[in-house]
Motif scaffolding. Structure first.
Motif, PDB file in Angstrom:
ATOM      1  N   UNK A   1     -24.127 -20.466 -74.984  1.00 28.90           N
ATOM      2  CA  UNK A   1     -22.962 -20.846 -75.662  1.00 28.90           C
ATOM      3  C   UNK A   1     -23.241 -22.252 -76.021  1.00 28.90           C
ATOM      4  N   UNK A   2     -22.961 -22.620 -77.367  1.00 30.60           N
ATOM      5  CA  UNK A   2     -23.109 -24.072 -77.826  1.00 30.60           C
ATOM      6  C   UNK A   2     -22.135 -24.271 -79.049  1.00 30.60           C
ATOM      7  N   UNK A   3     -21.529 -25.430 -79.119  1.00 31.59           N
ATOM      8  CA  UNK A   3     -20.628 -25.594 -80.328  1.00 31.59           C
ATOM      9  C   UNK A   3     -20.983 -27.176 -80.962  1.00 31.59           C
ATOM     10  N   UNK A   4     -20.565 -27.385 -82.222  1.00 35.71           N
ATOM     11  CA  UNK A   4     -20.644 -28.660 -82.742  1.00 35.71           C
ATOM     12  C   UNK A   4     -19.779 -28.655 -84.094  1.00 35.71           C
ATOM     13  N   UNK A   5     -19.735 -29.806 -84.541  1.00 38.60           N
ATOM     14  CA  UNK A   5     -18.857 -30.067 -85.733  1.00 38.60           C
ATOM     15  C   UNK A   5     -19.650 -30.337 -87.057  1.00 38.60           C
ATOM     16  N   UNK A   6     -19.140 -29.709 -88.023  1.00 37.66           N
ATOM     17  CA  UNK A   6     -19.798 -29.704 -89.446  1.00 37.66           C
ATOM     18  C   UNK A   6     -18.975 -31.186 -90.085  1.00 37.66           C
ATOM     19  N   UNK A   7     -17.790 -31.431 -89.672  1.00 35.93           N
ATOM     20  CA  UNK A   7     -16.924 -32.426 -90.113  1.00 35.93           C
ATOM     21  C   UNK A   7     -15.915 -33.038 -88.980  1.00 35.93           C
ATOM     22  N   UNK A   8     -14.983 -33.623 -89.374  1.00 34.07           N
ATOM     23  CA  UNK A   8     -14.012 -33.994 -88.284  1.00 34.07           C
ATOM     24  C   UNK A   8     -13.421 -32.741 -87.845  1.00 34.07           C
ATOM     25  N   UNK A   9     -13.010 -31.937 -88.612  1.00 27.77           N
ATOM     26  CA  UNK A   9     -12.299 -30.678 -88.165  1.00 27.77           C
ATOM     27  C   UNK A   9     -13.028 -29.173 -87.962  1.00 27.77           C
ATOM     28  N   UNK A  10     -14.023 -29.334 -88.752  1.00 26.14           N
ATOM     29  CA  UNK A  10     -14.717 -28.217 -89.124  1.00 26.14           C
ATOM     30  C   UNK A  10     -15.645 -27.827 -87.689  1.00 26.14           C
ATOM     31  N   UNK A  11     -15.372 -26.824 -87.055  1.00 26.97           N
ATOM     32  CA  UNK A  11     -16.025 -26.553 -85.758  1.00 26.97           C
ATOM     33  C   UNK A  11     -16.814 -25.339 -85.913  1.00 26.97           C
TER      34      UNK A  11
END
Length: 394
Positions: A171-181
């Protein structure tokens, strides 16, 4: 069974008695108690929950049927070991519904274990899961049975879900912007469901999922908890797509359902399942939508001479729409529309359409609540069903 339960009680008593631990008393719904090692290198939260269900069903020209049961009764353990980056979870089912399904493939033993899982945050936003747990399939299935908006999950879930299995998940996660996950999940599992001790009969099961949260995280992980109990101050949306490939599957619903037997053993075919889902919440209003589609390379099980065995893969599609509004006094009204269309040329089954109206009272959120719903199932023999359920979680 009595011996096993007595052994478990002794373990819990011993854990509370040893001098190397500190016992904390958490708030209601946050576990029975927390154990913390003296050197703070490990923790264990112990909890339990129960669901008591009453059901009444009736059809035209048939007598009314009623049923009372302990729908779920579970023990839960979770915490970390050695480091907060190494977490674990154990969940045991004790009700008849939880442990049913003993067969030669489970060593003819009850299926007590629901989850037995290790989670390792080995690098930044990467996490490795190993053990038995829910696969990253449809959102409704991954939502805990204790956090549901209505008494139970929809027909879409019962016909298409891929439930639990044994394997590994990245599993992994990251942000495209301050809010977009953005979240990504990849899973490789045995492919025959939970607590299988004899196998692997077919191939392996591969599942990929991607989730988009354009407006940021939900309060209290609300994207995986039904009803807007947190009353989101700003609109929150989660979109998810899962694709599951079960190589040489031997069950008629991917890793669920019954085994497809032939004169030489088991029938194997590749089965794929697609899920598309969404969750939206804002100021007490919630909406969840799901679509499922299952297909197979060759859905007809055959003997060695080519004759049909009668077993078929349950291919088809389903749609579920569910919405509710939570009033300020913590009463909620909800509605659900579910449509199931299995391929009649293969399965011989007609389309199913179910309409459900629910009313719930949340006393302490999902931890203490009373829920009821009434459903109308539109098939050849139309059926009405009323359910009343009480939940309590420690």
């Amino acid at each position: 069974m009595k011996l096993k339960l007595s052994f478990l009680a002794v373990i819990l008593f011993t854990a509370l008695s040893v001098n190397s631990q500190e016992v904390e008393s958490p708030k209601f719904g946050k576990g029975l108690f927390n154990l913390v090692g003296q050197d703070s290198t490990w923790t264990m939260k112990i909890g339990t929950r129960m669901q008591f269900l009453a059901t009444s069903t009736w059809q035209e020209e048939r007598e009314t049927e009623s049923n009372f049961l302990v729908r779920r009764a579970r023990l839960k353990f979770d915490g970390f070991a050695f480091s907060p980056k190494l977490k674990y979870k154990i969940e045991l089912g004790l009700s008849n519904r939880d442990i049913s399904g003993a067969s030669q493939f489970t060593s003819n033993a009850p299926r007590y274990i629901l989850d037995a899982l290790i989670k390792w945050n080995f690098y930044e936003n990467f996490e490795l899961w190993f053990g038995q747990t829910k696969l990253p399939g449809n959102r409704e299935r991954v939502i805990s049975s204790g956090n549901m908006q209505q008494v139970d999950r929809s027909l879409l879930n019962s016909r298409f879900n891929i439930d639990r299995d044994i394997g590994v998940q990245l599993r992994h996660h990251f942000k495209l912007s301050d809010n977009f996950i953005v979240r990504e999940i990849f899973s490789m599992a045995q492919g025959e469901g939970r607590n299988i001790t004899t196998g692997n009969l077919g191939g392996h099961q591969y599942t990929g999922r991607i989730e988009l949260l354009p407006f940021g995280k939900f309060a209290g992980k609300g994207d995986y908890s039904a009803s807007d109990l947190k009353r989101e101050a700003k609109p929150k949306l989660a979109l998810g797509v899962s694709y599951d490939f079960n190589n040489n599957a031997v069950k008629n619903r991917s890793n669920q359902g019954s085994y497809m037997e032939t004169d030489t053993g088991f029938y194997e075919t590749n089965i794929t399942t697609l899920f598309v889902d969404a969750m939206f919440k804002y100021k007490g209003f919630s909406l969840m939508a799901e679509y499922a589609d299952r297909d197979a390379d060759d859905p007809f099980a055959k003997n060695s001479d080519g004759t049909l065995t009668g077993d078929v893969v349950q291919v088809g599609k389903g749609l579920n729409l569910q919405s509710g509004y939570l009033f300020k006094n913590n009463w909620e009204v909800s509605g659900r529309y579910t449509n199931i269309e299995l391929d009649k040329n293969i399965t011989g089954k007609d389309k199913e359409t179910q309409y459900t109206l629910g009313v719930s009272k949340f006393i302490v959120g999902h931890k203490l609540k009373v829920q009821s719903d009434i459903s109308y199932l539109d098939v050849d023999n139309s059926q009405w069903m009323y359910r009343l359920q009480f939940d309590i979680h420690f």
